[in-house]
Motif scaffolding. Structure first.
Motif, PDB file in Angstrom:
ATOM      1  N   ALA A 152      10.200  -6.189 -10.649  1.00  0.00           N
ATOM      2  CA  ALA A 152       9.716  -7.119  -9.634  1.00  0.00           C
ATOM      3  C   ALA A 152       9.877  -8.563 -10.099  1.00  0.00           C
ATOM      4  O   ALA A 152      10.240  -9.442  -9.306  1.00  0.00           O
ATOM      5  CB  ALA A 152       8.252  -6.818  -9.307  1.00  0.00           C
ATOM      6  N   LYS A 164       8.500 -11.644   0.216  1.00  0.00           N
ATOM      7  CA  LYS A 164       7.340 -10.963  -0.338  1.00  0.00           C
ATOM      8  C   LYS A 164       7.792  -9.719  -1.103  1.00  0.00           C
ATOM      9  O   LYS A 164       8.560  -8.904  -0.583  1.00  0.00           O
ATOM     10  CB  LYS A 164       6.368 -10.536   0.770  1.00  0.00           C
ATOM     11  CG  LYS A 164       5.908 -11.684   1.662  1.00  0.00           C
ATOM     12  CD  LYS A 164       5.104 -12.726   0.893  1.00  0.00           C
ATOM     13  CE  LYS A 164       4.574 -13.807   1.821  1.00  0.00           C
ATOM     14  NZ  LYS A 164       3.881 -14.892   1.074  1.00  0.00           N
ATOM     15  N   GLN A 166       7.414  -6.066  -2.493  1.00  0.00           N
ATOM     16  CA  GLN A 166       6.752  -4.830  -2.102  1.00  0.00           C
ATOM     17  C   GLN A 166       6.276  -4.082  -3.351  1.00  0.00           C
ATOM     18  O   GLN A 166       6.651  -4.411  -4.475  1.00  0.00           O
ATOM     19  CB  GLN A 166       7.725  -3.964  -1.306  1.00  0.00           C
ATOM     20  CG  GLN A 166       8.289  -4.653  -0.065  1.00  0.00           C
ATOM     21  CD  GLN A 166       7.216  -4.955   0.954  1.00  0.00           C
ATOM     22  OE1 GLN A 166       6.683  -4.065   1.595  1.00  0.00           O
ATOM     23  NE2 GLN A 166       6.865  -6.234   1.105  1.00  0.00           N
ATOM     24  N   PRO A 167       5.436  -3.062  -3.190  1.00  0.00           N
ATOM     25  CA  PRO A 167       4.995  -2.294  -4.366  1.00  0.00           C
ATOM     26  C   PRO A 167       6.176  -1.773  -5.178  1.00  0.00           C
ATOM     27  O   PRO A 167       7.247  -1.474  -4.651  1.00  0.00           O
ATOM     28  CB  PRO A 167       4.187  -1.145  -3.742  1.00  0.00           C
ATOM     29  CG  PRO A 167       3.683  -1.706  -2.447  1.00  0.00           C
ATOM     30  CD  PRO A 167       4.783  -2.600  -1.939  1.00  0.00           C
ATOM     31  N   ASP A 168       5.955  -1.664  -6.480  1.00  0.00           N
ATOM     32  CA  ASP A 168       7.013  -1.209  -7.379  1.00  0.00           C
ATOM     33  C   ASP A 168       7.539   0.157  -6.965  1.00  0.00           C
ATOM     34  O   ASP A 168       6.793   1.017  -6.486  1.00  0.00           O
ATOM     35  CB  ASP A 168       6.482  -1.109  -8.813  1.00  0.00           C
ATOM     36  CG  ASP A 168       6.206  -2.465  -9.423  1.00  0.00           C
ATOM     37  OD1 ASP A 168       6.734  -3.469  -8.914  1.00  0.00           O
ATOM     38  OD2 ASP A 168       5.458  -2.517 -10.419  1.00  0.00           O
ATOM     39  N   THR A 268       7.363   6.035  -5.242  1.00  0.00           N
ATOM     40  CA  THR A 268       6.256   5.093  -5.328  1.00  0.00           C
ATOM     41  C   THR A 268       5.486   5.383  -6.627  1.00  0.00           C
ATOM     42  O   THR A 268       5.686   6.433  -7.258  1.00  0.00           O
ATOM     43  CB  THR A 268       5.304   5.262  -4.151  1.00  0.00           C
ATOM     44  OG1 THR A 268       4.730   6.592  -4.214  1.00  0.00           O
ATOM     45  CG2 THR A 268       6.043   5.101  -2.820  1.00  0.00           C
ATOM     46  N   PRO A 269       4.575   4.494  -7.043  1.00  0.00           N
ATOM     47  CA  PRO A 269       3.772   4.802  -8.235  1.00  0.00           C
ATOM     48  C   PRO A 269       3.000   6.120  -8.098  1.00  0.00           C
ATOM     49  O   PRO A 269       2.919   6.902  -9.047  1.00  0.00           O
ATOM     50  CB  PRO A 269       2.828   3.602  -8.335  1.00  0.00           C
ATOM     51  CG  PRO A 269       3.600   2.474  -7.725  1.00  0.00           C
ATOM     52  CD  PRO A 269       4.355   3.106  -6.580  1.00  0.00           C
TER      53      PRO A 269
END
Length: 298
Positions: A152, A164, A166-168, A268-269
């Motif tokens: 990121a 913006k 976004q989530p890792d 996703t995480p």
């Protein structure tokens, strides 16, 4: 001293200053004033380097003092590698499972036209690239995504503020070993397989709850040598019952049946924990940025 702004391609000249005139070029390159100017370029999201390249050793000390990560980003952009087979399989397979047009080259990356609400298109890159910065300054349309095998921080450093993060995400790979764990479903749940691999190179797995509602699902695409796993979802009311694991086992069986024993996905995480428990391993970080539209949901 010249700096190259990789986002715009323009050269930024430090120019003359009393400090530079007094101490000379060689000392000025290592001075707080010069370091401040380089840092300012970096902090505005632009990777910087000396020009000509033969003077890079002069810039290295002050860049290291001001922003150690910047030097690594610069080095990766200066020595691009061809996209890996894994990356290419992922972007082709993603487009295939979504039933959109295949990726088309764009600079050293690729564009995929998606054409749905909240995702007009996506540009994907195998590593940090100056082209990402060019796109970041030229695109103002909401819901165009920029994605790369990068952290990121690396992606953020290339883009102006409207974008913006976004989530890792995490690009994961697996080999031909059977996934770990049980494939058993809870009582009353049923597994349905839609295998159209021979015709369209796509397959789909769904798990239904006792009342017939969709409880979990996943998609598979068959690339030349790999299976691409996508949209692995367990509905909130049915989580923590082993449904995601059952879906993954079923998808792997489909891949093996079609001769694709290696796999790739982006997690996703939360999803990463499940996949690694099955035997998947990290290939690369996956960073995403977008300009949200007015219909964005926080």
């Amino acid at each position: 001293m010249c700096l190259t702004n990789f986002t715009t391609g323009a050269r930024v000249h430090c120019g003359s200053s009393p400090a530079r005139d007094a101490i000379g070029d060689d000392a000025f390159y290592r001075s707080p004033e010069a370091a401040s100017r380089v840092s300012g370029v970096l902090q505005r999201g632009h990777a910087a380097m000396c020009d000509p390249p033969t003077d890079l050793h002069r810039c290295t000390p002050m860049i290291l003092c001001e922003d150690a990560s910047a030097l690594a980003i610069i080095a990766r952009m200066q020595t691009p590698n061809p996209p890996s087979d894994i990356f290419m399989a992922w972007i082709r397979g993603w487009a295939l499972t979504r039933e959109v047009a295949p990726p088309v080259p764009h600079g050293d990356g690729f564009r995929i036209d998606v054409g749905i609400p909240r995702q007009v298109a996506r540009y994907v890159f195998a590593q940090p690239s100056p082209t990402l910065g060019e796109l970041g300054t030229s695109i103002a349309t909401p819901w165009v995504f920029l994605k790369a095998c990068a952290t990121a921080d690396e992606l953020r450093s290339l883009l102006p503020l409207p974008w913006k993060l976004q989530p890792d995400g995490f690009m994961l790979v697996c080999g031909d070993a059977p996934f770990k764990g049980s494939t058993a479903l809870p009582a009353g749940y049923t597994l349905h397989v839609d295998d159209d691999g021979a015709r369209t190179r796509r397959a789909h797995v769904a798990v239904h709850a006792p009342d017939g509602a969709l409880a979990a699902s996943g998609h598979l695409a068959l690339d030349d040598q790999r299976a691409i796993y996508d949209r692995i979802v367990t509905e909130p009311a049915h989580q923590r019952r082993g449904l995601g694991r059952a879906v993954m086992h079923a998808l792997q069986a489909l891949g093996h049946a079609h001769g694709r024993h290696a796999g790739v996905l982006v997690a996703t995480p939360a999803g990463r924990a499940l996949y690694e428990s099955l035997g998947w391993r990290l290939h690369a970080p996956w960073a995403t940025a977008v300009i949200p539209g007015p219909d964005a949901v926080d």
